[in-house]
Design an enzyme around this catalytic site. Structure first.
Site, short mmCIF file in Angstrom:
data_model
loop_
_atom_site.label_atom_id
_atom_site.label_comp_id
_atom_site.label_asym_id
_atom_site.label_seq_id
_atom_site.Cartn_x
_atom_site.Cartn_y
_atom_site.Cartn_z
N PHE A 199 -9.81 26.82 -28.33
CA PHE A 199 -10.05 27.80 -29.38
C PHE A 199 -9.70 29.20 -28.86
CE2 PHE A 199 -13.35 24.49 -30.22
CZ PHE A 199 -12.77 23.97 -31.36
N SER A 200 -9.41 30.12 -29.76
CA SER A 200 -9.12 31.47 -29.29
C SER A 200 -10.33 32.05 -28.55
CB SER A 200 -8.71 32.39 -30.44
OG SER A 200 -9.72 32.48 -31.42
N GLU A 201 -11.53 31.68 -28.98
CA GLU A 201 -12.74 32.00 -28.22
C GLU A 201 -13.75 30.87 -28.35
OE1 GLU A 201 -11.53 36.44 -28.83
OE2 GLU A 201 -11.79 34.82 -30.26
N THR A 202 -14.47 30.66 -27.26
CA THR A 202 -15.60 29.74 -27.22
C THR A 202 -16.82 30.53 -26.75
OG1 THR A 202 -14.20 27.83 -26.72
CG2 THR A 202 -16.53 27.64 -26.18
N HIS B 203 -15.17 38.19 -33.62
CA HIS B 203 -15.37 36.97 -34.41
C HIS B 203 -16.35 36.02 -33.74
CE1 HIS B 203 -12.71 33.75 -32.60
NE2 HIS B 203 -13.32 32.96 -33.47
#
Length: 230
Positions: A46-49, A78
């Site tokens: 994911f782009s961020e976790t 986000h």
């Protein structure tokens, strides 16, 4: 020995009907994830976790850490919005997220979540102001090979609506579907509220509060839960 961890996936900054939005992986920290956060974030892709370390004060504050596939971030928009919504949805709402950059105030109402943060907490972006939304649409993500780039063009400057895309190879992100930190930084840069259409159709709204703090918010929806073996 492989470990199986539960990952809740939500989509942050969807449109009003719950479409689009930026996927966020949420992991409750445990002995199985300790010291493996970066490897887990890279494997999930994911782009961020987000790793929710602990609820410091029930009903008041939770401590989180945020990882892209390539690095840990002291703050990100986000992930903060999505985590605030998820905590409220599971009936453990908080008023504050404690992140390495500072305390992020949150507010949740049904499917809409807002966070309040400071522009100086955000990464340094290269701003690309283009002439038209069509010019933004025409950009090739693979043309960006380093750094963090936020491209935008006005849809209606008087109304504060704009079209945007973000490319961050430095973070291991080819293209980010919705970027709350960039929305905060751009709001500080332009000094006005914004309504941002980013990526495939994600929607972000911002509001400067006049004291160096900026709110960003939008709709979050639950997407799925996965058991990841890592």
């Amino acid at each position: 020995m492989d470990e199986t961890i539960e990952v809740v996936v939500v989509r942050v900054f969807t449109d009003e009907s719950g479409r689009n939005g930026n996927e966020l992986g949420i992991v409750t920290s445990s002995p199985a994830t300790a010291s493996r956060e970066q490897d887990i974030a890279n494997a999930l892709g994911f782009s961020e976790t987000v790793f929710v370390d602990e609820v410091d004060e029930p009903g008041r504050a939770a401590r989180i850490r945020i990882f892209t596939p390539a690095k840990e971030l002291p703050f990100a928009g986000h992930p903060s919005v999505g985590t605030a919504w998820w905590l409220a949805d599971r009936r453990t709402p908080v008023d504050v997220l404690r992140e390495p950059a500072g305390e992020v105030e949150v507010a949740v109402a049904v499917d809409t979540a807002w966070i309040t943060a400071r522009a100086e907490w955000t990464p340094a972006f290269e701003w690309l102001e283009l002439k038209s939304p069509e010019d933004v649409d025409a950009l090739d993500p693979f043309a960006f090979t380093s750094g963090q780039h936020f491209a935008y063009a006005w849809i209606d400057e008087a109304a504060g609506t704009l079209r945007a895309r973000m490319f961050a190879p430095e973070m291991g992100i080819i293209e980010d579907e919705a970027t709350g930190a960039a929305a905060i930084a751009l709001t500080a840069r332009l000094g006005r509220p914004l309504s941002i259409l980013q990526g495939e159709g994600s929607q972000l709204a911002t509001e400067p509060l006049g004291d160096g703090r900026i709110r960003v918010g939008g709709t979050t929806v639950y997407d799925r839960t996965i058991d990841a073996t890592l």
